[in-house]
Design an enzyme around this catalytic site. Structure first.
Site, PDB file in Angstrom:
ATOM      1  N   ARG A   4      63.255  14.584  86.138  1.00  0.00           N
ATOM      2  CA  ARG A   4      62.291  15.572  86.651  1.00  0.00           C
ATOM      3  C   ARG A   4      61.761  15.206  88.030  1.00  0.00           C
ATOM      4  O   ARG A   4      61.367  16.084  88.805  1.00  0.00           O
ATOM      5  CB  ARG A   4      61.114  15.789  85.677  1.00  0.00           C
ATOM      6  CG  ARG A   4      60.146  16.848  86.231  1.00  0.00           C
ATOM      7  CD  ARG A   4      59.062  17.272  85.275  1.00  0.00           C
ATOM      8  NE  ARG A   4      58.378  16.165  84.662  1.00  0.00           N
ATOM      9  CZ  ARG A   4      57.477  15.396  85.262  1.00  0.00           C
ATOM     10  NH1 ARG A   4      57.137  15.606  86.530  1.00  0.00           N
ATOM     11  NH2 ARG A   4      56.907  14.406  84.606  1.00  0.00           N
ATOM     12  N   TYR A  52      65.340  39.800  98.751  1.00  0.00           N
ATOM     13  CA  TYR A  52      65.940  39.830  97.411  1.00  0.00           C
ATOM     14  C   TYR A  52      64.894  40.354  96.417  1.00  0.00           C
ATOM     15  O   TYR A  52      63.714  39.979  96.493  1.00  0.00           O
ATOM     16  CB  TYR A  52      66.372  38.402  97.060  1.00  0.00           C
ATOM     17  CG  TYR A  52      66.831  38.230  95.648  1.00  0.00           C
ATOM     18  CD1 TYR A  52      68.077  38.704  95.248  1.00  0.00           C
ATOM     19  CD2 TYR A  52      66.033  37.594  94.707  1.00  0.00           C
ATOM     20  CE1 TYR A  52      68.496  38.548  93.930  1.00  0.00           C
ATOM     21  CE2 TYR A  52      66.453  37.432  93.398  1.00  0.00           C
ATOM     22  CZ  TYR A  52      67.689  37.916  93.024  1.00  0.00           C
ATOM     23  OH  TYR A  52      68.101  37.762  91.732  1.00  0.00           O
ATOM     24  N   ASP A  54      65.958  32.314 103.564  1.00  0.00           N
ATOM     25  CA  ASP A  54      66.877  32.349 102.429  1.00  0.00           C
ATOM     26  C   ASP A  54      68.267  32.605 103.014  1.00  0.00           C
ATOM     27  O   ASP A  54      68.553  33.697 103.504  1.00  0.00           O
ATOM     28  CB  ASP A  54      66.431  33.465 101.471  1.00  0.00           C
ATOM     29  CG  ASP A  54      67.319  33.593 100.255  1.00  0.00           C
ATOM     30  OD1 ASP A  54      68.497  33.208 100.327  1.00  0.00           O
ATOM     31  OD2 ASP A  54      66.828  34.113  99.230  1.00  0.00           O
ATOM     32  N   LYS A  95      75.025  31.438  93.725  1.00  0.00           N
ATOM     33  CA  LYS A  95      75.944  32.356  94.400  1.00  0.00           C
ATOM     34  C   LYS A  95      77.040  31.545  95.110  1.00  0.00           C
ATOM     35  O   LYS A  95      77.802  30.888  94.453  1.00  0.00           O
ATOM     36  CB  LYS A  95      75.160  33.256  95.359  1.00  0.00           C
ATOM     37  CG  LYS A  95      73.819  33.767  94.781  1.00  0.00           C
ATOM     38  CD  LYS A  95      73.983  34.728  93.637  1.00  0.00           C
ATOM     39  CE  LYS A  95      72.701  35.080  92.907  1.00  0.00           C
ATOM     40  NZ  LYS A  95      71.575  35.499  93.696  1.00  0.00           N
TER      41      LYS A  95
HETATM   42  C1  LIG Z   1      70.246  35.677  93.585  1.00  0.00           C
HETATM   43  C2  LIG Z   1      69.367  35.499  94.756  1.00  0.00           C
HETATM   44  C3  LIG Z   1      68.148  34.829  94.638  1.00  0.00           C
HETATM   45  C4  LIG Z   1      67.631  34.318  93.312  1.00  0.00           C
HETATM   46  O1  LIG Z   1      68.454  33.299  92.836  1.00  0.00           O
HETATM   47  P1  LIG Z   1      68.546  32.859  91.283  1.00  0.00           P
HETATM   48  O2  LIG Z   1      69.499  31.716  91.348  1.00  0.00           O
HETATM   49  O3  LIG Z   1      69.025  34.042  90.508  1.00  0.00           O
HETATM   50  O4  LIG Z   1      67.174  32.465  90.890  1.00  0.00           O
HETATM   51  C5  LIG Z   1      67.372  34.663  95.779  1.00  0.00           C
HETATM   52  N1  LIG Z   1      67.787  35.123  96.967  1.00  0.00           N
HETATM   53  C6  LIG Z   1      68.943  35.793  97.112  1.00  0.00           C
HETATM   54  C7  LIG Z   1      69.325  36.297  98.464  1.00  0.00           C
HETATM   55  C8  LIG Z   1      69.780  35.999  96.023  1.00  0.00           C
HETATM   56  O5  LIG Z   1      70.920  36.668  96.171  1.00  0.00           O
END
Ligand SMILES: *Cc1c(COP(=O)(O)O)cnc(C)c1O
Length: 382
Positions: free
Chosen positions: A49, A103, A173, A198
Site C-alpha cells: 500500500r 472524460y 490526462d 487503455k
Molecule cells: C478511461 C479514462 C479514464 C478513467 O480511467 P479508469 O482506468 O477507467 O479509471 C480517465 N481519463 C480518460 C481520458 C480515460 O479514457
C-alpha cells in the site's frame, strides 16, 4: 541504458540489469511486506500500500522513463490517479480550472464531489485561452491532451504558459495521446496522468492509473495515495510493465490504422462527419501536427442516417466489439451518449456536441485493409 528513442525506452527503460537471479523479465514480488531495517520511516516501509515494494519501484521507474519525468506512481485505476493527484494538489478553499470536455468519469467526479472537499471548479474551453481567468485562490489547471469524443486538441502550450504565469500546478490526462505521440513533461506540464487501463497496458485486461511528474509533486501524490489506499497490486503491475514494452509498436500501428480508416470514412457518402486530428478537415489539425508525433487511434463519426444508422452500424461491423473503453489491441465501437458520457445530462452532452448519433471508434492493431473492408460492408447494409 543504451538508447533514448521511445521504442528502446519502452523495452529497456527502468529495467534492472542484471535482473534478480539474472532474470531478463523482472519477477512479480508477491510479498505484501518486507523486513524492516532499524530507523525506517513510515512512508519508507516496504509495503504494497505504501508503493515501495520492488515490483512497484521497478514499474514506476519504467513509467517515468517513458514519460520523461523524474518519477512516477501507479494506482488502481485512472480515476484513482486523477482523484489522488487532485487531492495532493488542492486543499479546501482552492480553485481548479478544468477543461469542459473531460472524460465523463472525471467530469462526474468534479461536478458531484469537488464541493464536498471545498474545491471550487470552473470549466474552461481548452481551445480559447483568451477566456481563461485565474483567481487569487486558483491552484491548478486540469486538461486532456486529446478530448473525447470529438478529438479536440487542447491549446497545450498556452495552458503551460498560463499555469506558469499564475503559479498554478498544471495537470494533464495524457491517456489518448500516450507518451509515444506526446510527452507533456517535455512541454512543461507538472503532472501527467493516465488511465493505464487503455493504451499503456493495451490489452484490455487490467484497470490501472499513472501519475508522473517532478519528484516533489509525485512524492506528494505518493503520500496522498498511501493514505487513500489505492496502490496497484504487483500482479497487475507485472501485466502493465509487459504491456509497456510493446507500447510504441502498438501506438504506431493504431495511428496508421486510424488514419487509414478516417480517410476511408471521410470519403464515404454515408458518413457526414469524421472527427480525427490527422485529417486536414479537423479544426485542430495544424495545431496537433505541431504538438504531436502521431494523431492517435481514436476517431468519431456521424452518419447520414442519424441515430438509427449509428445503432445499425454498431450491429453490422464484424471486427470491432461493441464496447466502451479504448486503447486495446482489438478495435471497439460505441455511442458515447449511451456509454462514456451517459452520466452527463443531455443538455451538457449536447452543448459539447456529444449527440445521440455520434459513434466513437477505438482503432486496434488489426490489418488496416481488413478494418476498412469491414466498415465498407457494414455501411453497405445501412
Ligand atoms: C478511461 C479514462 C479514464 C478513467 O480511467 P479508469 O482506468 O477507467 O479509471 C480517465 N481519463 C480518460 C481520458 C480515460 O479514457
Amino acid at each position: 541504458m543504451g538508447g533514448s528513442r521511445i521504442e528502446t525506452v519502452a523495452v529497456h527503460g527502468g529495467e534492472r540489469r542484471p535482473g534478480p537471479e539474472g532474470s531478463v523479465v523482472y519477477p512479480i514480488y508477491q510479498s505484501t511486506v518486507y523486513s524492516v531495517p532499524p530507523g525506517t520511516e513510515y512512508h519508507d516501509l516496504s509495503y504494497i500500500r505504501l508503493n515501495s515494494t520492488p515490483s512497484q519501484t521497478y514499474l514506476y521507474d519504467k513509467l517515468a522513463a517513458l514519460e520523461g519525468t523524474d518519477a512516477a506512481l501507479a494506482t488502481t485505476s485512472g480515476m484513482a490517479a486523477i482523484s489522488t493527484a487532485l487531492h495532493s494538489v488542492l486543499r479546501s478553499g482552492d480553485h481548479l480550472l478544468a477543461g469542459h470536455c473531460l472524460y465523463g468519469g472525471t467530469h462526474d467526479f468534479l461536478t458531484e464531489h469537488a464541493a464536498d472537499f471545498g474545491w471550487e471548479v470552473t470549466f474552461i474551453d481548452p481551445q480559447r485561452p483568451d477566456t481563461w481567468e485565474a483567481r487569487p485562490n486558483t491552484k491548478a489547471v486540469l486538461v486532456e491532451s486529446i478530448a473525447n469524443p470529438l478529438m479536440r486538441v487542447t491549446r497545450l502550450r498556452e495552458v503551460v504558459e498560463f499555469a506558469r504565469r499564475h503559479g498554478l500546478v498544471s495537470l494533464i490526462d495524457n491517456t489518448f495521446a500516450t507518451p509515444v505521440n506526446f510527452r507533456p513533461a517535455e512541454a512543461g506540464f507538472d503532472l501527467v496522468l493516465h488511465s493505464a487501463t487503455k493504451y499503456l497496458n493495451g490489452h484490455s485486461d487490467i484497470v490501472a492509473g499513472v501519475i508522473a511528474g517532478r519528484a516533489e509533486l509525485v512524492e506528494r501524490a505518493r503520500t496522498t495515495a498511501n493514505h487513500f489506499g489505492g496502490s496497484l497490486d504487483p500482479h497487475a503491475g507485472f501485466l502493465l510493465a509487459r504491456g509497456l514494452k510493446t507500447l510504441a509498436l502498438r501506438v504506431r500501428a493504431q495511428n496508421a490504422n486510424a488514419q487509414a480508416l478516417a480517410e476511408f470514412l471521410a470519403a464515404h457518402p454515408g458518413v457526414v462527419e469524421v472527427n480525427y486530428p490527422g485529417l486536414a478537415s479537423h479544426p485542430d489539425h495544424a495545431h496537433a501536427a505541431e504538438l504531436f508525433t502521431g494523431f492517435g487511434g481514436m476517431l468519431s463519426i456521424r452518419l447520414a442516417g442519424g441515430e438509427a444508422a449509428a445503432r445499425a452500424l454498431i450491429d453490422a461491423v464484424r471486427l470491432p466489439f461493441s464496447a466502451p473503453s479504448l486503447g486495446g489491441v482489438e478495435s471497439l465501437i460505441t455511442r458515447p451518449a449511451a456509454t462514456s458520457h451517459a452520466g452527463m445530462s443531455r443538455a451538457d452532452r449536447e452543448a459539447l456536441g456529444i449527440t445521440d448519433d455520434l459513434v466513437r471508434i477505438s482503432v486496434g492493431v488489426e490489418n488496416p485493409e481488413d478494418l476498412v473492408e469491414d466498415f465498407a460492408q457494414a455501411l453497405a447494409t445501412l
